[in-house]
Each structure stands twice: as structure tokens, then as C-alpha cells.
Design an enzyme around this catalytic site. Structure first.
Site, mmCIF file in Angstrom:
data_model
loop_
_atom_site.group_PDB
_atom_site.id
_atom_site.type_symbol
_atom_site.label_atom_id
_atom_site.label_comp_id
_atom_site.label_asym_id
_atom_site.label_seq_id
_atom_site.Cartn_x
_atom_site.Cartn_y
_atom_site.Cartn_z
ATOM 1 C CB SER A 118 -0.882 0.008 1.262
ATOM 2 O OG SER A 118 -1.452 1.276 1.474
ATOM 3 C CE1 TYR A 121 -3.419 0.549 4.255
ATOM 4 C CE2 TYR A 121 -3.926 -1.704 4.912
ATOM 5 C CZ TYR A 121 -3.716 -0.747 3.920
ATOM 6 O OH TYR A 121 -3.802 -1.115 2.597
ATOM 7 C CE LYS A 169 -1.726 -4.450 3.260
ATOM 8 N NZ LYS A 169 -1.940 -5.794 2.652
HETATM 9 C C1 WQD Z 1 -8.685 10.447 0.453
HETATM 10 C C2 WQD Z 1 -8.778 11.922 0.737
HETATM 11 C C3 WQD Z 1 -9.525 12.494 2.945
HETATM 12 C C4 WQD Z 1 -13.694 11.212 2.491
HETATM 13 C C5 WQD Z 1 -5.931 5.506 1.514
HETATM 14 C C6 WQD Z 1 -6.127 4.215 2.279
HETATM 15 C C7 WQD Z 1 -5.971 3.077 1.360
HETATM 16 C C8 WQD Z 1 -4.666 3.181 0.611
HETATM 17 C C9 WQD Z 1 -4.453 4.532 -0.011
HETATM 18 C C10 WQD Z 1 -4.421 0.975 -0.281
HETATM 19 C C11 WQD Z 1 -8.264 12.294 2.129
HETATM 20 C C12 WQD Z 1 -10.491 13.011 1.886
HETATM 21 C C13 WQD Z 1 -12.342 11.453 2.289
HETATM 22 C C14 WQD Z 1 -14.594 12.296 2.576
HETATM 23 C C15 WQD Z 1 -12.779 13.813 2.256
HETATM 24 N N1 WQD Z 1 -4.668 2.282 -0.467
HETATM 25 N N2 WQD Z 1 -11.905 12.742 2.178
HETATM 26 N N3 WQD Z 1 -14.106 13.563 2.450
HETATM 27 O O1 WQD Z 1 -6.753 8.695 3.266
HETATM 28 O O2 WQD Z 1 -5.673 8.619 0.957
HETATM 29 O O3 WQD Z 1 -5.952 6.558 2.420
HETATM 30 O O4 WQD Z 1 -4.622 5.496 0.962
HETATM 31 O O5 WQD Z 1 -4.075 0.458 0.729
HETATM 32 O O6 WQD Z 1 -7.069 3.071 0.449
HETATM 33 O O7 WQD Z 1 -5.174 4.179 3.287
HETATM 34 O O8 WQD Z 1 -7.898 7.610 1.274
HETATM 35 O O9 WQD Z 1 -10.212 7.774 0.428
HETATM 36 O O10 WQD Z 1 -9.808 7.783 2.938
HETATM 37 O O11 WQD Z 1 -9.212 9.773 1.594
HETATM 38 O O12 WQD Z 1 -12.363 14.985 2.149
HETATM 39 O O13 WQD Z 1 -15.854 12.147 2.750
HETATM 40 O O14 WQD Z 1 -10.151 12.296 0.718
HETATM 41 O O15 WQD Z 1 -9.362 13.450 3.975
HETATM 42 O O16 WQD Z 1 -7.580 13.525 2.038
HETATM 43 P P1 WQD Z 1 -6.528 7.989 1.990
HETATM 44 P P2 WQD Z 1 -9.364 8.177 1.581
#
Ligand code: WQD
Length: 346
Positions: free
Chosen positions: A116, A140, A144
Site C-alpha cells: 500500500s 495499517y 504493510k
Molecule cells: C482520500 C482523501 C480524505 C472522504 C488511503 C487508504 C488506502 C490506501 C491509499 C491501499 C483524504 C479526503 C475522504 C470524505 C474527504 N490504499 N476525504 N471527504 O486517506 O488517501 O488513504 O490510501 O491500501 O485506500 O489508506 O484515502 O479515500 O480515505 O481519503 O475529504 O468524505 O479524501 O481526507 O484527504 P486515503 P481516503
């Protein structure tokens, strides 16, 4: 000979199974169905159970000619990992060790590990390469990174051929029935708000980015699956023996840009009630995490082929493209947003 795909009844795993089979590979799936659904993989040899069940693994590998393992099964929710780190170390690390013990005893030569972007933590670079320091900021991501180290140590000891695939932000679906049913990432969380007649939420618009919202590298799950096929075949054919690669598009897209694409696809672009509301930053959110995707291109000629709009359209089709209700009770807006029929991924 077959490939064992752990977690193959899950959102990403089922896409990997689909792509492997379309590429002519035989597949057997191990899945405990805790979050997976057997209906995603009709006609596939499915063994229901956990990677932590050593006896089950021994029987499974003794009864089949397995040429490689694609290990997708894992816990992957950042917030849950902070609340319950032992669950994540038990599932993602101890479970991996049990799997690798069975793989070694059975002499399985190739191993693809689902890693990840979370291993990088909050990298302060424009593009994250595979040489970027790995400083995970949650359990998490830690599990990984530890998992990668365990696989590498075993490879040095036994000659196991391996590939770590570091997924960035995965979205979309190849077909509606394979859609992500989770609610823990941006795209489904925005869908959930709109379906309830509530505005999308943006966690912080004061980040040091062009529009103030976080920037991420979104990659279509069908592209993630095709990367697994390319890597598995390269390990089997001996074209590579040790590989750590980002799975992304190499392009940053901001949260606000994704929200606007979602509004366009869901027919709520002109609905005042669907204007996003800005909430405080979410703890631990790095402002920008965007992959350099060059390594897998240079090594195996793999590139992501779908853009963010295709991810959103396919994901919306996976939600059934519902007609949206308009503003939730108490919200004021006369516009009744049409749902529009999203077109599935070409
Ligand atoms: C993305 C951005 C939130 C919801 C993921 C996971 C995992 C990993 C990649 C594989 C953030 C913002 C979210 C909302 C928002 N991949 N947000 N409003 O945090 O990049 O983490 O990284 O393992 O999938 O760890 O993904 O989709 O949670 O958030 O503003 O209603 O969207 O703050 O900036 P994230 P995410």
C-alpha cells in the site's frame, strides 16, 4: 498449475481473479468471507477459510498444483487500525507468516504481495518513487511495511520470487457486480452523502495544495488487477524475481476535483444542496501522495489506462446509479437532481 488468490472474493481480490482468468490463468481462491462475497466469483474454486489456518493452507496446497500466490487478504481501514492495532498485526502480519510457512513447505515459487501507499506515510515529495523513505503513520501502513520485510527476508533465505505492489487510491469497478461495498474511502463516502440528500464533506481546504484540499493518485481497480496479472506472469516466467512497485497513475487529483467529477456524474453539479461543505482536516491526512508510476512501466510495460471520470462512472454504476432524492429534510433546494445513467467502463 493454478494461482492461489487470498481475499479473492473481496473488492480488489475479485478484480484480480477476473483479470487472471481472462488472461487464461487457473485460479483458486481462499477467502474467509468476512468482507468478501462468493457471488463476486461464480464458478471459481473457492476455499472458505483464513490465511491464519495452517492446517487448511497445508491441505489446500497439497491438493492443488499451485505455482504462485497473490496475497490480497488483509485488513485495510486506517482508522480501524489506529483503534485496534493488534487486530491489524494479527491479520496482516501473523496471518502472512502462517501463509508463508505453508507456501515454503509446499515449495510454491512465486508470491505477489498486496502492499500500500500507506507504507510511505506523509511523504514530502512531488512524486513518490519506490525509493522514497517509508515512514508509515498508522498501524495499517506499518503492517504493510513489515509484511514487505518478512517476504524479502524469506526470499533471501529460500529463493522465493516476489513482488510487492503498493496500491495508491483505488476506485471504480470493472462491472457493477464487482463494485466496492465499503464506505471508508472518498468516492463511496461522497456517494453515501448524496444518496442521503446531504452535501459531500471535504476534510480540510487549508492544505498546502493548489485548491487547499488533499491531492491523491487515484487508480482504477481494473488497472490494479491488470498489474497483478503482468507481475504474476513475469515472476512465473522468470522475467523478474524481486520487485517493489507503485500502482498508480502518476497524476495527482484533488479531493475537490473528485467531488466535482462525482457531482457531474451523479447529476448534482447544479444542485445547491450538493455543494460540498468543508470540515476540519482529518488527523493524519498528508496533503499530497502521488505515485511515480515509471518503475512498473519501465520494468514490465504496464500503465494504468482508466481516468478518474471512468472510475467515478463505473463506481456509480456499481451503486445502481440511483435517482438522487434532492436535499435531505431541512435542506432547502427545489432542484430534484436526476440520477442519470452512468455508462460502465468501456
Ligand atoms: C482520500 C482523501 C480524505 C472522504 C488511503 C487508504 C488506502 C490506501 C491509499 C491501499 C483524504 C479526503 C475522504 C470524505 C474527504 N490504499 N476525504 N471527504 O486517506 O488517501 O488513504 O490510501 O491500501 O485506500 O489508506 O484515502 O479515500 O480515505 O481519503 O475529504 O468524505 O479524501 O481526507 O484527504 P486515503 P481516503
Amino acid at each position: 498449475m493454478a494461482w492461489l488468490v487470498t481475499g479473492g472474493a473481496g473488492y480488489i481480490g475479485a478484480h484480480v481473479v477476473d483479470a487472471m482468468r481472462q488472461a487464461g490463468e487457473d485460479v483458486v481462491v481462499l477467502d474467509d468471507l468476512s468482507t468478501g462475497d462468493a457471488a463476486r466469483i461464480p464458478g471459481v474454486d473457492l476455499v472458505v477459510g483464513s490465511v491464519g489456518d495452517a492446517g487448511l493452507l497445508t491441505r489446500l496446497l497439497a491438493g492443488r498444483a499451485v505455482e504462485g500466490v497473490v496475497h490480497v487478504a488483509a485488513k485495510k481501514q486506517v482508522e480501524e487500525s489506529v483503534r485496534d492495532p493488534l487486530l491489524y498485526y494479527r491479520e496482516n502480519v501473523a496471518g502472512l507468516v502462517t501463509l508463508l510457512e505453508a507456501v515454503t513447505a509446499a515449495g510454491v515459487p512465486s508470491f505477489v504481495f498486496s502492499s500500500s501507499a500507506a507504507v510511505y506515510g506523509a511523504p514530502d515529495v512531488d512524486l513518490v518513487t519506490e525509493a522514497t523513505d517509508c515512514r508509515p503513520v498508522n498501524p495499517y501502513g506499518e503492517t504493510k511495511l513489515v509484511g514487505e520485510r518478512v517476504v524479502e527476508a524469506l526470499a533471501r533465505a529460500t529463493g522465493l520470487r516476489y513482488a510487492h505492489l503498493r496500491y495508491f487510491n483505488v476506485a471504480g469497478c470493472a462491472r457493477p457486480e464487482l463494485a466496492d461495498r465499503g464506505r471508508s474511502n472518498l468516492v463511496p463516502m461522497v456517494f453515501e452523502q448524496l444518496v442521503a440528500g446531504r452535501p459531500p464533506r471535504v476534510f480540510g481546504d487549508d492544505h498546502p495544495t493548489p485548491d487547499g484540499t488533499c491531492v491523491r493518485d487515484f487508480v482504477h481497480v481494473a488497472d490494479v488487477a491488470s498489474a497483478h496479472v503482468a507481475v504474476a506472469q513475469a515472476l512465473r516466467d522468470g522475467r523478474t524475481a524481486a520487485l517493489t512497485a507503485n500502482i498508480g497513475r502518476g497524476e495527482g487529483v484533488s479531493v475537490r476535483e473528485v467531488v466535482e467529477i462525482i457531482r457531474a456524474v451523479t447529476g448534482t453539479a447544479d444542485a445547491p444542496w450538493a455543494e460540498p461543505v468543508v470540515e476540519p482536516r482529518r488527523a493524519g491526512d498528508p496533503p499530497r501522495v502521488v505515485a511515480s508510476a515509471d518503475l512498473l512501466r519501465d520494468r514490465l510495460g504496464w500503465r494504468a489506462r482508466h481516468d478518474v471520470e471512468e472510475m467515478v462512472r463505473s463506481a456509480w454504476a456499481g451503486w445502481g446509479s440511483p435517482a438522487l432524492p434532492g436535499p435531505a429534510a431541512g435542506e432547502s433546494d427545489p432542484v430534484r437532481a436526476g440520477g442519470g445513467r452512468a455508462t460502465p467502463v468501456p
